[in-house]
Design an enzyme around this catalytic site. Structure first.
Site, PDB file in Angstrom:
ATOM      1  N   HIS A   1       1.653   3.836   1.684  1.00 40.18           N
ATOM      2  CA  HIS A   1       2.383   4.333   2.847  1.00 40.18           C
ATOM      3  C   HIS A   1       3.562   3.418   3.218  1.00 40.18           C
ATOM      4  CE1 HIS A   1       2.665   6.945   6.227  1.00 40.18           C
ATOM      5  NE2 HIS A   1       2.233   6.109   7.128  1.00 40.18           N
ATOM      6  N   LYS A   2       3.640   2.250   2.579  1.00 39.89           N
ATOM      7  CA  LYS A   2       4.624   1.252   2.998  1.00 39.89           C
ATOM      8  C   LYS A   2       5.991   1.501   2.323  1.00 39.89           C
ATOM      9  CE  LYS A   2       1.382  -0.607   5.431  1.00 39.89           C
ATOM     10  NZ  LYS A   2       0.246   0.216   5.059  1.00 39.89           N
ATOM     11  N   THR A   3       7.010   0.788   2.841  1.00 42.20           N
ATOM     12  CA  THR A   3       8.380   1.081   2.402  1.00 42.20           C
ATOM     13  C   THR A   3       8.545   0.947   0.893  1.00 42.20           C
ATOM     14  OG1 THR A   3       9.239   0.446   4.546  1.00 42.20           O
ATOM     15  CG2 THR A   3      10.810   0.427   2.725  1.00 42.20           C
TER      16      THR A   3
ATOM     17  N   GLN B   1       0.869  -1.184   0.000  1.00 37.68           N
ATOM     18  CA  GLN B   1       0.000   0.000   0.000  1.00 37.68           C
ATOM     19  C   GLN B   1       0.905   1.233   0.000  1.00 37.68           C
ATOM     20  OE1 GLN B   1      -0.376   1.916   3.031  1.00 37.68           O
ATOM     21  NE2 GLN B   1      -1.940   3.295   2.212  1.00 37.68           N
TER      22      GLN B   1
END
Ligand SMILES: Cc1ncc(COP(=O)(O)O)c(C=O)c1O
Length: 426
Positions: free
Chosen positions: A204-206, A202
């Site tokens: 917001h993930k790294t 998603q």
């Protein structure tokens, strides 16, 4: 005495802009474009077929993922939520079962338990803000089938203790690594300890393609069942229309397949993972090293310092009443900090706000899974204060994101800001 605080009209400690926390997202560039254009040029958008034969990008991603993390199998999905639900079903979780879940996690880790028709049992946290193994052990009963543990905000859970408990009680372990891709515990990648490890891509993930997920596992049957459930449970088998190869192979599932466009973006993002981790860990270390001697401030302890993915810095103040003034003063200094918990401010990451679970809300009047003839244990009850340690820790914590895009100078200005504010507000 250092300079006057910015909140009282003094100069800001941090004069550069704060980056949003989209680590991989902000790096999207030529490599992602090349991969996506290739998929489009080929008109090959579905992993199993297209107008002509090409190697699937989703399959290539799975192979790279399995190789890097040292897992036998990797299965790409459309989200981590889909990955977690498929993993629970694959592990045999169903009606009548209880599943232990960390109470500090994005709500999805708990919602999927209800999705699998099992009853979530919410567990408290230790001072690392990951699940407390002692609370896990206290809450195990004959109905407990599995646990969803969450390496929350990049920090590994206490894996030695958790795996020992799981073995002792014969409980399946699903690791939610949505926020901890690339993290390790004693040198081994998170996601490879339990029966399944689940990841999120998603935004917001790294590393990210906006949406997406992955499951890793080592057991062939578990992989088969994940594969089945994520693909309507009958589509992908060596021979689609053959009789089932073993009892339990055929059952109905959902569609959590990853598209080739997502796979294309993720192939490019995957190559960025180590570089992003290195930059975040460097930044995190500068900040922690720069503040750890301060009186009244305790950096969040970790079960393995090296294994932290470095996505944030969290530290405790000695009283919850100090948190808001501290955060306000830090923000005035130009440092993008925030508090984590306030009873009156909803946040989907803290069980206390999961009204749908606490009040056992269901989409129909049949109260499944809570009213379940197959559930043989005492009724599972919830309350807003059922995990008191977690609430106490969270109420005293200050957090700041650590985007990889920050420079060393940015981090040094953050340290300066925290040190200034701590003199007055810690
Ligand atoms: C800990 C945790 N688990 C699960 C999820 C769900 O991931 P997805 O949005 O890919 O379904 C998230 C996403 O925010 C998360 O942070």
């Amino acid at each position: 005495m250092s300079e006057k605080l910015a909140i009282y009209g003094g100069p800001k400690a941090k004069t550069t802009p704060n980056y949003p926390m989209y680590p991989g997202g902000l790096e999207i560039g030529e490599e992602e474009k090349k991969q996506v254009l290739e998929a489009l040029d080929r008109k090959y958008l579905f992993r199993y077929y297209g107008p002509e034969k090409y190697p699937s990008k989703v399959r290539e991603l799975e192979q790279k993922f399995a190789a890097k993390f040292g897992a036998k199998y990797a299965l790409a999905t459309s989200s981590c939520t889909g990955a977690l639900l498929s993993a629970l079903v694959a592990c045999g979780v169903g009606p009548g079962d209880e599943v232990l879940v960390s109470g500090y996690t994005f709500f999805a880790s708990c919602a999927v338990v209800v999705g699998a028709k099992a009853i979530p049992v919410i567990c408290d946290a230790d001072e690392t803000l990951t699940v407390d193994p002692e609370d896990i052990e206290r809450k195990i009963n004959p109905c407990t089938k599995a646990m969803v543990i969450v390496h929350m905000r990049g920090v590994p859970c206490d894996m030695n203790k958790i795996m020992a408990i799981a073995k002792k009680h014969n409980i399946k372990v699903i690791e939610d690594c949505a926020q901890a891709i690339g993290g390790t515990y004693k040198g081994k990648y998170l996601g490879t300890f339990g029966d399944c490890g689940c990841f999120s891509f998603q935004y917001h993930k790294t590393i990210t393609a906006g949406e997406g997920g992955m499951i890793v596992c080592n057991d062939e049957r578990t992989y088969d069942r994940c594969m089945s459930y994520h693909d309507t449970a009958a589509c992908w088998r060596p021979d689609r229309f053959a009789e089932q190869r073993y009892e339990g192979e055929l059952f109905c599932g959902s569609n959590f397949r990853m598209s080739e466009l997502t796979g294309a973006v993720m192939l490019a993002q995957f190559d960025r993972l180590d570089g992003l981790l290195e930059r975040m860990r460097r930044n995190q270390k500068i900040i922690i090293d720069g503040i750890k001697d301060l009186k009244g401030i305790t950096p969040r302890p970790r079960h393995d310092d090296e294994g932290d993915t470095g996505i944030c810095v969290m530290f405790y103040l000695d009283s919850k009443d100090k948190v808001n003034p501290f955060v306000d003063a830090l923000r005035a200094e130009g440092v993008g900090a925030s508090s984590v918990y306030s009873a009156g401010i909803p946040d989907w990451h803290i069980y206390r706000h999961w009204k749908h679970v606490i009040e056992k809300k269901t989409p129909t009047s049949v109260n499944c899974p809570w009213d379940c003839p197959y559930h043989k244990g005492p009724e599972v009850e919830y309350s807003e204060n059922m995990c008191p340690n977690m609430l106490e820790y969270l109420s005293r914590v200050v957090t700041l994101d650590v985007p990889p895009q920050m420079s060393v100078e940015d981090c040094e200005m953050i340290v300066k800001g925290i040190r200034k504010v701590a003199e007055v507000f810690a």
